[in-house]
Design a protein around this motif. Structure first.
Motif, mmCIF file in Angstrom:
data_model
loop_
_atom_site.group_PDB
_atom_site.id
_atom_site.type_symbol
_atom_site.label_atom_id
_atom_site.label_comp_id
_atom_site.label_asym_id
_atom_site.label_seq_id
_atom_site.Cartn_x
_atom_site.Cartn_y
_atom_site.Cartn_z
ATOM 1 N N HIS A 82 -113.479 18.217 -51.948
ATOM 2 C CA HIS A 82 -112.918 19.529 -51.412
ATOM 3 C C HIS A 82 -113.129 20.023 -51.888
ATOM 4 O O HIS A 82 -113.447 20.189 -53.454
ATOM 5 C CB HIS A 82 -111.474 19.666 -51.327
ATOM 6 N N CYS A 116 -113.157 18.613 -47.225
ATOM 7 C CA CYS A 116 -113.245 19.638 -46.525
ATOM 8 C C CYS A 116 -113.342 20.577 -47.351
ATOM 9 O O CYS A 116 -113.722 20.612 -48.449
ATOM 10 C CB CYS A 116 -111.448 19.484 -47.299
ATOM 11 N N GLU A 119 -110.613 27.892 -53.499
ATOM 12 C CA GLU A 119 -109.257 27.729 -53.739
ATOM 13 C C GLU A 119 -108.850 27.907 -52.500
ATOM 14 O O GLU A 119 -107.855 26.944 -51.925
ATOM 15 C CB GLU A 119 -108.704 29.189 -54.334
ATOM 16 N N THR A 120 -109.599 28.222 -51.185
ATOM 17 C CA THR A 120 -108.895 27.973 -49.549
ATOM 18 C C THR A 120 -109.150 26.071 -49.366
ATOM 19 O O THR A 120 -107.964 25.990 -49.110
ATOM 20 C CB THR A 120 -109.709 28.351 -48.490
ATOM 21 N N ASP A 149 -104.609 23.163 -39.171
ATOM 22 C CA ASP A 149 -104.755 24.305 -39.374
ATOM 23 C C ASP A 149 -106.225 24.339 -38.132
ATOM 24 O O ASP A 149 -107.390 24.333 -39.029
ATOM 25 C CB ASP A 149 -105.235 25.155 -40.635
ATOM 26 N N ARG A 156 -104.995 19.366 -50.655
ATOM 27 C CA ARG A 156 -104.048 18.809 -51.042
ATOM 28 C C ARG A 156 -102.614 19.192 -51.243
ATOM 29 O O ARG A 156 -102.002 18.220 -51.587
ATOM 30 C CB ARG A 156 -104.897 18.983 -52.783
ATOM 31 N N ASP A 157 -102.137 20.588 -50.566
ATOM 32 C CA ASP A 157 -100.832 21.002 -50.858
ATOM 33 C C ASP A 157 -100.014 20.320 -49.945
ATOM 34 O O ASP A 157 -100.332 19.730 -49.139
ATOM 35 C CB ASP A 157 -101.361 22.530 -50.353
ATOM 36 N N SER A 215 -100.897 19.437 -45.994
ATOM 37 C CA SER A 215 -102.199 19.164 -45.763
ATOM 38 C C SER A 215 -102.504 17.487 -44.408
ATOM 39 O O SER A 215 -101.731 17.149 -45.223
ATOM 40 C CB SER A 215 -103.308 19.174 -47.160
ATOM 41 N N ARG A 239 -109.075 23.362 -51.269
ATOM 42 C CA ARG A 239 -108.180 23.062 -52.353
ATOM 43 C C ARG A 239 -107.202 23.088 -51.844
ATOM 44 O O ARG A 239 -105.547 21.731 -51.436
ATOM 45 C CB ARG A 239 -107.632 23.240 -53.868
ATOM 46 N N ARG A 240 -106.216 24.431 -51.323
ATOM 47 C CA ARG A 240 -104.925 24.366 -50.685
ATOM 48 C C ARG A 240 -104.903 23.386 -49.264
ATOM 49 O O ARG A 240 -103.540 23.297 -49.356
ATOM 50 C CB ARG A 240 -105.043 26.065 -50.338
ATOM 51 N N TYR A 241 -105.529 23.218 -48.134
ATOM 52 C CA TYR A 241 -106.008 22.723 -47.874
ATOM 53 C C TYR A 241 -105.989 21.146 -47.171
ATOM 54 O O TYR A 241 -105.607 20.726 -47.023
ATOM 55 C CB TYR A 241 -107.131 22.758 -46.218
#
Length: 364
Positions: free
Chosen positions: A305, A243, A249-250, A337, A256-257, A260, A252-254
């Protein structure tokens, strides 16, 4: 270093099927525009998350919308197919693509497919070998055919009408046939040795720990040696979940949050592997208790990522563990997304690959 694309894919349950298939096609078309070398998709019959039910049919829909990329069946699940149908459909697809086809094959790993096709309690590896051997025999033989096996029979002797072409199966566009690619999904795989011995080329699966991917190359070398061929790192495809975003940070969010597509993928795969008794694929230590193989444990080890520089560094570190493969396969996931899904592929091709090429060139 070549860059290619592979997707199973896994989509969220309840997502509009037409939208998912449309986005899957867009990913292949984007890969072609970005200069990816190859692109593969899998197939499953009995999975509402993996909605490509025929890899041949899906790739046929892309034949005239792509220009340069080599498309690959990834894979045709041979025990769930009849060799006459496989031979005919793959040959037709090869003609549609005018040779831009790799023929990916496997025994199939989805147990509900095996049950649906009546293969659950059969020797699917033996079925796989018999099916591909018959496909190759069909392509190499003059009709009428009379092939008898333990699992399959192919004959057109009683109905052959050569004056009108009846009873003959077309040969592929490529002679003698498209390049054959096999997926390698187990540590210390003996299957990859057999592939090398038969002149086939491997893809190491994206869900294997790096230390298990590293076990593939020696076995492939052994197989190639049996065929008196020299193993080429450029023929060893290694798939990886990646990823890439403009900032860490973007990414990581995409990656692992909750919500995802990477989390969705590994949550599904973890449940399947646990049910099938195959959690060993995820274990650094085979004595590790099954309960310790958590979703976070798997994601930490199998998803790269970050921004382009960070992803480049992580891929180089991954390659230090696995060995110096020269064909990286980007694993495609649901475009949860839409913009970030596309952007990751674009950044991979336009920002990460030049950095990788420069680093690998410096090695040489």
């Amino acid at each position: 270093m070549k860059l290619s694309f592979f997707t199973m894919p896994i989509h969220p349950l309840g997502k509009n099927i037409s939208q998912s298939l449309r986005e899957d096609r867009e990913a292949f078309i984007l890969a072609d525009k970005l200069g990816f070398a190859e692109a593969y998709c899998g197939e499953h019959t009995t999975d509402q998350a993996e909605i490509i039910t025929s890899t041949v049919a899906f790739l046929a829909s892309l034949a005239y919308e792509t220009k340069n990329i080599i498309l690959g069946t990834g894979t045709v699940n041979m025990p769930n197919s009849h060799p006459a149908r496989v031979a005919a459909e793959v040959a037709m697809l090869d003609h549609m693509l005018e040779g831009r086809l790799n023929f990916g094959i496997s025994p199939g790993g989805l147990m509900s497919d095996a049950e649906a096709f009546g293969n659950l309690d059969k020797d699917r590896n033996a079925m796989f070998v018999e099916c591909i051997d018959m496909v190759l025999k069909i392509w190499a033989s003059e009709p009428p055919y009379n092939l008898e096996g333990e699992f399959f029979n192919v004959s057109t002797e009683r109905t052959m009408m050569p004056e009108i072409g009846q009873g003959a199966i077309m040969r592929p566009y490529q002679a003698p046939h498209p390049k054959i690619i096999g997926s390698v999904v187990a540590p210390f795989s003996k299957g990859i040795t057999a592939m090398g011995a038969r002149g086939w080329e491997p893809i190491s699966a994206n869900f294997l720990l790096p230390k298990w991917v590293a076990t593939h190359w020696p076995n492939y070398v052994e197989g190639c040696a049996q065929a008196r061929q020299t193993a080429d790192y450029g023929n060893w495809r290694v798939a990886k979940n990646i990823c890439v975003a403009e900032d860490a940070e973007t990414a990581r969010r995409y990656a692992r949050d909750p919500g995802s597509p990477y989390v969705l993928y590994y949550n599904s795969l973890l449940l399947k592997m646990r049910a099938g008794g195959r959690l060993n694929l995820f274990k650094e230590d085979q004595n590790m208790p099954d309960d310790d193989v958590t979703l976070d444990y798997v994601l930490d080890r199998l998803v790269i990522h970050g921004d382009p520089s960070s992803v480049t560094d992580q891929l180089l570190a991954f390659r230090e563990t696995t060995g110096p493969f020269r064909h990286l396969v980007y694993a495609g996931h649901d475009w949860t997304d839409y913009d970030l899904g596309r952007q990751s592929m674009i950044l991979m091709a336009e920002k990460v690959m030049p950095k990788l090429q420069a680093a690998i060139g410096a090695e040489a």
